[in-house]
Design an enzyme around this catalytic site. Structure first.
Site, PDB file in Angstrom:
ATOM      1  N   HIS B  83      89.314   2.696  31.878  1.00 47.06           N
ATOM      2  CA  HIS B  83      90.447   2.724  32.897  1.00 47.06           C
ATOM      3  C   HIS B  83      91.226   4.105  32.544  1.00 47.06           C
ATOM      4  CE1 HIS B  83      94.667   1.860  33.922  1.00 47.06           C
ATOM      5  NE2 HIS B  83      94.277   1.686  34.978  1.00 47.06           N
ATOM      6  N   GLU B  86      89.453   6.832  34.306  1.00 48.59           N
ATOM      7  CA  GLU B  86      89.818   6.663  35.755  1.00 48.59           C
ATOM      8  C   GLU B  86      91.017   7.351  36.183  1.00 48.59           C
ATOM      9  OE1 GLU B  86      90.546   2.864  37.431  1.00 48.59           O
ATOM     10  OE2 GLU B  86      91.989   3.967  38.445  1.00 48.59           O
ATOM     11  N   HIS B  87      92.187   7.271  35.561  1.00 49.06           N
ATOM     12  CA  HIS B  87      93.409   7.867  35.857  1.00 49.06           C
ATOM     13  C   HIS B  87      93.127   9.530  35.783  1.00 49.06           C
ATOM     14  CE1 HIS B  87      97.037   4.936  35.753  1.00 49.06           C
ATOM     15  NE2 HIS B  87      95.816   4.311  35.774  1.00 49.06           N
ATOM     16  N   GLU B 163     101.903   0.904  33.110  1.00 46.87           N
ATOM     17  CA  GLU B 163     101.349   0.036  33.944  1.00 46.87           C
ATOM     18  C   GLU B 163     100.945  -1.228  33.198  1.00 46.87           C
ATOM     19  OE1 GLU B 163      97.582   1.660  35.311  1.00 46.87           O
ATOM     20  OE2 GLU B 163      96.648  -0.157  36.310  1.00 46.87           O
TER      21      GLU B 163
END
Lengths: 443, 455
Positions: B83, B86-87, B163
């Site tokens: 993840h 992905e950022h 997040e």
């Protein structure tokens, strides 16, 4: 970095850009006005490629909830589509399921919206059921009580979210005693007071044809629709409504803090915006895009997320109700960063007010707002609801097809700087903060 | 409930697709009937699978690029890496500086985002169809040219940690979910959260991210989906132009994920949190289907038990006994290695948990002991049939569903015949599925309540 390649990309991009938008609106919007024998009017966008249609029905000029029965309008719309006519909850829901009908109703402060998606093969039965909901909703005791429990659950969950509490505090304090400051869904105390008769009465008074707007999109012809409009809406009352709203005074400033056991602090901030009737409205809308509504491209996102890693997301919205206009933003951040974030927001606000945007920022925001508009119209449901939204504000077809784009295109850098000075008032910002520790900026 | 119908709808809607075969040269389907969608697929010489769903209803196009890599492929101790990467794909490449990608898409009015799951990572953009070439060029560029550097890396790590706080540490329901997953998957990597454990995310380095990228991001580990106002020939041309030259990677080792041992005992978590106010009861069953299509009867089973307001759970718990304000059940088949059958109940009060659990268990026993009625099957099948038609209004959702199906082990023709198979399912099969899969020893039950304060 390879400059050559970058340049090539820009070149390529510009070439597309010029051919880009010229052909969009005509294909995306062909809005007809359909008027039934009895004079009931609707917008229609025909699309016969898929055997589906969507309808969005709006009712304007909804009155404020009584102070002791906050949440009435919302509660009423939560129950209205549960059961109608000779069918109780289970029978009615089973019918919807059997016919593949999606149906939902809700009320905001100013308007009620009811949205429907159905299948062409059951078109007539779908409209029959909508009529039953509008004129013969049952509001059975069991449905009222079940929904009431769902509201209680919602209130409990609201208390789990610092962001939700900060937002509720902001409305409450900024609007002071004005109805816009009261919670739209009410509170556990006021929801407990609302009776079956209240809910029925609300629907009866507010589902009023004089204030109704209808948009239909999909597999239906103008003549089919004209017949169905009469069949569906003819029985609704036509009455003059009296508006019970005052215009609120919007001058609350400063910071308000509420403690909560959480790892993050939620911050909501904003001040008055610009009315849709004001000639500067569209300029303000574009400036909001540059400040905080434009995703990664916006100043606040760049400054607070990308450069400093202080939040997962920050955004602003240029928000209009019938009697109030706001420029409102929100984010969550680790508690220890709260003061720094507030300072950064104030600095960006000040800078925008003093200097306005750059030409490059203005151009980017303008092309984005023009280019993204057609993306709202990619299926029957989103198209019907987007068009209804524009109608409820009072825009006409010409606005959708041409005027909006023209209004954006003609904004100059001078307009933007002038309006930025007017709109971004650092000292007018009002902050509500919810989190584990009291920030130093709160006196 | 809507979610479940929608899920069912999206799955079965594949029936409507006209599939032309997974060959290098796709054939165009001629004269689709009004109920059919075209779907065409071809493979580039570097192994990139391309799927096209053309539709000219609106002058809009969506590109989705899926990499067959997710959090379950992370090394132990590096949770959250998939993840996090992905950022980082929204940062610089060798050709374009930080911010270029967003600005280009923003300028043309486009929308873009990305998401990561246990099994795959998806990047997507929606733009006016004139700009298809732009988004294909940008997406292809970051398949091979990513740069990970400071100060962007450290700032982005803080963003990810915010997040985690916002969506996973503060909401008590997320905490319960993570714990239930961890207990449901004791050994398999599905047991750790996609977003990662904060203490491990904090230790991730730019080198970790770069190695992960170099190992997994390759055309032969990806599926490209183009949906909307396009022609397949145009897509083939552009796919070759922008993705065609990117070399395949030969070192894509087969994923070697740990599998769970038999657990043989029910597990439960009762979480009283001072951050929590509402009363939630939930249960997850871990299911291992021998083949993907075995999930079809279980989808109907979920629909009959908790799919809508006429379902067995809803009638008992919400309408008749008034113990809960909502209940739903659904089967999540979007995992590659297992499926999860979950039941969510919002109780009116804490005191109702025992009764709720009793009734859920009773209803599940009942469905194991006595076949469901013909009427129930009929109703579930009709609602699915209606959802098939409606799913065609949201082509992007449908496309996403096909894409995820392909990434999690479905064959296109299995997706295509889903609805035919669904219509052949009888009460006996559903009963057998309930007996075989809804076993307490494969489940974890959880409750989430406000902390009891002693005054």
């Amino acid at each position: 970095m390879n400059k050559n390649k970058l340049y090539r990309c820009y070149q390529l991009f510009l070439a597309w850009f010029i051919v880009g938008f010229s052909c969009l609106p005509a294909r995306a919007f062909d809005i007809q006005t359909v008027i039934s024998k009895n004079g009931i009017e609707a917008w229609l966008v025909e699309d016969h490629q898929v055997p589906i249609f969507s309808m969005a029905i709006g009712f304007k000029n909804i009155s404020p909830d009584p102070a002791d029965k906050l949440g009435l309008k919302s509660f009423s719309m939560s129950v209205i589509a549960d059961a109608a006519g000779d069918k109780n909850y289970l029978a009615f829901q089973q019918k919807l399921e059997e016919l593949g009908i999606e149906l939902s109703a809700r009320s905001g402060h100013d308007n009620i919206t009811i949205s429907v998606r159905g299948l062409s093969k059951f078109r007539s039965q779908t409209f029959d059921l909508i009529r039953d909901v509008l004129v013969a909703a049952r509001f059975d005791d069991a449905d009222v009580e079940r929904t009431r429990e769902q509201y209680y659950s919602y209130f409990r969950r609201l208390q789990e979210s610092p962001a939700a509490i900060a937002s509720q505090n902001w409305d409450k304090m900024f609007f002071a005693n004005h109805p816009y400051g009261r919670p739209l869904y009410g509170t556990a105390e006021t929801i407990a007071r609302i009776t079956q008769a209240d809910l029925k009465d609300f629907a009866k008074k507010n589902l009023n044809r004089r204030h109704m707007l209808v948009v239909v999109v999909g597999d239906i012809t103008p003549s089919e629709l004209a017949d169905l409009l009469d069949k569906t809406f003819n029985q609704l009352p036509v009455a003059d409504g009296v508006s019970l709203w005052d215009t609120p005074v919007l001058n609350k400033t400063g910071l308000f803090y509420q403690p909560m056991r959480s790892s993050q602090t939620a911050i909501v901030f904003g001040h008055a915006g610009i009315s849709r009737k004001d000639p500067d409205y569209m300029v303000g809308y574009v400036l909001n895009e540059i400040m905080g509504a434009g995703g990664f491209s916006s100043r606040l996102m760049q400054k607070i997320r990308v450069e400093n890693g202080l939040t997962y997301g920050i955004s602003t919205t240029f928000y209009s109700l019938n009697y109030a206009h706001l420029l409102l933003g929100s984010l969550t951040t680790a508690a220890e960063n709260t003061d720094r974030v507030i300072e950064l927001i104030r600095t960006e606000w000040h800078k925008m007010g003093e200097e306005g945007p750059s030409q490059a920022e203005l151009d980017l925001a303008k092309t984005h707002l023009i280019g993204s508009f057609p993306l709202r119209f990619d299926n029957t449901r989103s198209t019907a609801s987007a068009l209804l939204g524009l109608r409820l504000i009072g825009y006409d077809k010409d606005y959708v097809t041409h005027q909006r784009q023209q209004l954006i295109e003609k904004i100059t850098l001078n307009d933007a700087k002038r309006v930025a000075k007017r709109l971004f008032q650092k000292e007018n910002l009002f902050f509500t903060i919810v989190g584990p520790t009291k920030p130093q900026s709160v006196k | 409930m809507t979610r479940i119908l929608l899920r069912l709808g999206r799955l079965v809607s594949i029936f409507c697709l006209v599939f032309t075969g997974q060959s290098v040269l796709a054939q165009t389907v001629s004269n689709p009937t009004p109920l059919d969608f075209q779907i065409e697929t071809f493979v580039l010489s570097n192994g990139l699978q391309v799927v096209v769903m053309p539709s000219n209803r609106a002058p809009i196009v969506t590109q989705m690029l899926l990499y067959r890599v997710g959090s379950a492929d992370e090394e132990s101790g590096k949770s959250g890496l998939a993840h996090f990467l992905e950022h980082l794909l929204f940062k610089a490449t060798k050709n374009y500086p930080v911010g270029f990608y967003d600005q280009q898409i923003h300028r043309v009015g486009g929308q873009m985002n990305a998401f990561t799951t246990q099994d795959y990572t998806v990047y997507h953009q929606t733009v006016a169809s004139n700009f298809l070439e732009l988004i294909m060029q940008l997406e292809a560029d970051r398949m091979e040219n990513l740069i990970i550097e400071e100060p962007g890396f450290s700032a982005e790590k803080q963003v990810v940690r915010e997040e985690i706080r916002q969506n996973h540490i503060d909401p008590p329901s997320s905490q319960l979910y993570s714990m239930m997953q961890a207990v449901l998957f004791l050994h398999h990597p599905y047991g750790r959260p996609v977003i990662g454990w904060d203490h491990e995310v904090n230790q991730l380095t730019a080198q970790d991210a770069l190695e992960f990228y170099q190992r997994w991001y390759a055309p032969n580990n990806a599926i490209l989906m183009i949906i909307g106002d396009v022609k397949t020939d145009q897509v083939r041309l552009l796919a070759n132009k922008y993705y065609g030259h990117i070399p395949a990677k030969s070192n894509l080792e087969p994923l070697n994920r740990l599998s769970d041992p038999p657990l043989n005992m029910p597990r439960r978590i009762d979480f009283n949190s001072d951050k929590n106010q509402d009363f939630r009861w939930q249960r997850f069953y871990k299911i291992e289907f021998a083949k993907k299509t075995d999930s079809i009867p279980a989808e109907l089973l979920a629909e009959i038990l908790g799919g809508n307001s006429n379902s067995r759970f809803y009638k008992r718990l919400v309408i008749e006994d008034k113990l809960a304000s909502s209940v739903s059940a659904y089967l999540d088949t979007s995992y590659r290695d297992y499926a999860v059958f979950s039941i969510y109940v919002t109780a009116l009060r804490r005191e109702n948990y025992d009764k709720i659990e009793q009734i859920i268990n009773q209803e599940i026993d009942a469905i194991k002991n006595t076949p469901v009625t013909q009427e129930e099957i009929q109703r579930a099948q009709t609602s699915v049939d209606n959802a098939i038609i409606k799913s065609r209004d949201d082509l992007t959702n449908l496309g996403e569903y096909v894409l995820i199906g392909l990434a999690t082990g479905w064959q296109l023709n299995d997706l295509q015949t889903w609805s035919t198979k669904m219509r052949m399912i009888d009460a006996k099969t559903i009963q057998l599925h309930a007996q075989q899969f809804l076993k307490l020893e494969n489940a974890v039950t959880g409750t989430l309540s406000p902390k009891l304060t002693v005054e």
